[in-house]
Write a protein that holds these residues in place. Structure first.
Motif, short mmCIF file in Angstrom:
data_model
loop_
_atom_site.label_atom_id
_atom_site.label_comp_id
_atom_site.label_asym_id
_atom_site.label_seq_id
_atom_site.Cartn_x
_atom_site.Cartn_y
_atom_site.Cartn_z
N MET A 190 0.54 -1.19 0.06
CA MET A 190 -0.25 0.22 -0.38
C MET A 190 0.91 1.11 -0.06
SD MET A 190 -2.04 -0.03 3.56
CE MET A 190 -1.60 1.90 4.35
N ILE A 203 -3.30 -0.01 -5.51
CA ILE A 203 -3.25 -0.44 -4.67
C ILE A 203 -3.24 -0.27 -3.24
CG2 ILE A 203 -2.86 -2.76 -2.63
CD1 ILE A 203 -1.61 -5.13 -5.64
N LYS A 206 -6.94 -1.62 2.09
CA LYS A 206 -7.71 -2.34 2.01
C LYS A 206 -7.80 -4.08 1.36
CE LYS A 206 -13.04 -3.64 1.39
NZ LYS A 206 -13.75 -2.90 1.23
N THR A 207 -6.86 -3.74 -0.15
CA THR A 207 -6.57 -4.52 -0.99
C THR A 207 -5.55 -4.85 -0.44
OG1 THR A 207 -7.83 -3.42 -2.85
CG2 THR A 207 -6.45 -5.41 -3.58
N HIS A 209 -4.47 -5.29 2.24
CA HIS A 209 -4.50 -6.60 3.94
C HIS A 209 -5.24 -7.97 3.47
CE1 HIS A 209 -4.28 -4.86 7.83
NE2 HIS A 209 -4.60 -3.48 7.34
N LYS A 210 -6.25 -8.14 2.45
CA LYS A 210 -7.18 -8.93 2.09
C LYS A 210 -5.84 -9.65 1.26
CE LYS A 210 -10.74 -10.02 -1.10
NZ LYS A 210 -9.28 -11.14 -2.80
N LEU A 211 -4.29 -8.78 0.79
CA LEU A 211 -4.17 -10.02 -0.80
C LEU A 211 -2.71 -10.64 1.04
CD1 LEU A 211 -3.10 -7.55 -2.76
CD2 LEU A 211 -3.86 -9.94 -3.76
N GLU A 214 -4.74 -13.26 2.29
CA GLU A 214 -4.72 -14.29 1.92
C GLU A 214 -3.55 -15.38 1.33
OE1 GLU A 214 -6.91 -13.42 -1.45
OE2 GLU A 214 -8.66 -12.87 -0.38
N CYS A 228 -4.78 -14.07 -8.72
CA CYS A 228 -5.45 -13.15 -8.76
C CYS A 228 -6.01 -12.32 -10.21
CB CYS A 228 -4.00 -11.68 -8.09
SG CYS A 228 -2.87 -12.00 -7.06
N THR A 229 -6.55 -11.78 -9.66
CA THR A 229 -7.26 -11.12 -10.88
C THR A 229 -6.42 -10.40 -12.07
OG1 THR A 229 -7.39 -8.93 -10.37
CG2 THR A 229 -9.82 -10.47 -9.75
N LEU A 232 -5.19 -7.17 -11.68
CA LEU A 232 -4.26 -6.77 -10.06
C LEU A 232 -2.89 -7.33 -10.35
CD1 LEU A 232 -4.19 -6.07 -7.10
CD2 LEU A 232 -5.24 -8.68 -6.44
#
Length: 291
Positions: A190, A203, A206-207, A209-211, A214, A228-229, A232
């Protein structure tokens, strides 16, 4: 008697700047009758005593930044590091030395090392002391220090109004859903505008943290980019070097060559010496009554 102690490590710059701005915003530039600015030193001293009362340590030490931005180790790694930092207010500049005279009067060691930041000093000390079996409490305004948390090391992050948040491995997991070792990897993704750490464009917190939640860490994430998409994945691939540089910049250095004497850090002081210093700074009865 146990040889395991409780040590309070104070982030000096964090305390001093917070103390300065807490009074300065009201125009409260406390001065002596000789015109010496003391508002930050007064606030620092009060905060130091507050946290000593709160934690009841056997030992106390203060870590300081001692170098200009251009001479920092991290500035050699990345020229833009902290390049947005403005010069400190002129009323604060003389108080950098003055506050160390006060901590010295309390027989509290002032520790720093050219090229390194206060965080690195605290990181080095807390790691060393924890390995020796001591309990360490770090008091700071900087969430970066959450990476230093362990079974032996807790962190108190200062908040406005004299409050703080207390973090242990358990409370960090409960409140933020992360482990201490994940703090750096989240910041690597971030970035951090306040320190000019670039991160990965596009990024946010929130993203990030999520990554990391996971994938557990940055290396795992980059070994599983197929999960990942496409959008991303493209961002992460294009900015891989920058992300790993950001990780390096965000990691607190724990092997700073500092000299620390455990006996000198014992929380003991000569009343007369402290009283003389505080009276010289015209700090008044409220603070003197705590000596």
């Amino acid at each position: 008697m146990s040889d395991r102690h409780k040590i309070l490590l104070i982030d000096g710059m964090s305390f001093l700047f917070r103390a300065f701005y807490a009074s300065a915003w009201t125009g409260g530039y406390r001065q002596t009758s000789q015109g010496v600015y003391t508002n930050a030193v007064y606030g620092f001293t009060k905060m130091m005593l507050d946290y000593i009362d709160l934690t009841r340590p056997s030992h106390v030490a203060v870590g300081w930044d001692v170098a200009a931005r251009e001479t920092l180790v991290r500035s050699q790694w990345y020229d833009g590091y902290k390049s947005n930092r403005a010069a400190p207010p002129e009323e604060l500049i003389p108080q950098f030395d003055l506050v160390k005279e006060v901590t010295d009067a309390f027989s509290v060691p002032n520790l720093g090392c050219p090229g390194y930041e206060g965080d690195d000093v605290l990181g080095t000390l807390s790691t060393m002391l924890a390995e020796e079996g001591h309990q360490v409490v770090i008091a700071t305004g900087d969430y970066d220090s959450l990476q230093l948390i362990s079974g032996q090391v807790s962190v108190k992050v200062l908040k406005n109004g004299g409050k703080h948040e207390h973090y242990t491995p358990e409370s960090l997991l409960a409140t933020k859903g992360i482990k201490p070792e994940q703090v750096v990897d989240i910041k690597a993704l971030m970035g951090d505008a306040s320190d000019c750490i670039p991160g990965c464009p596009g990024i946010g917190e929130k993203t990030a943290h999520k990554l990391i939640s996971e994938h557990q860490n940055l290396d795992n994430l980059y070994s599983r980019l197929d999960a990942c998409t496409p959008k991303l994945r493209e961002k992460l691939e294009q900015n891989r070097d920058q992300v790993y540089l950001s990780q390096k910049l965000a990691t607190i250095i724990r092997d700073v060559p500092i000299s620390y004497d455990h006996d000198e850090a014992r929380w003991e002081y000569e009343d007369g010496r402290v009283r003389e210093k505080l009276e010289e700074l015209e700090f008044g009865r409220t603070l003197l009554s705590r000596i």
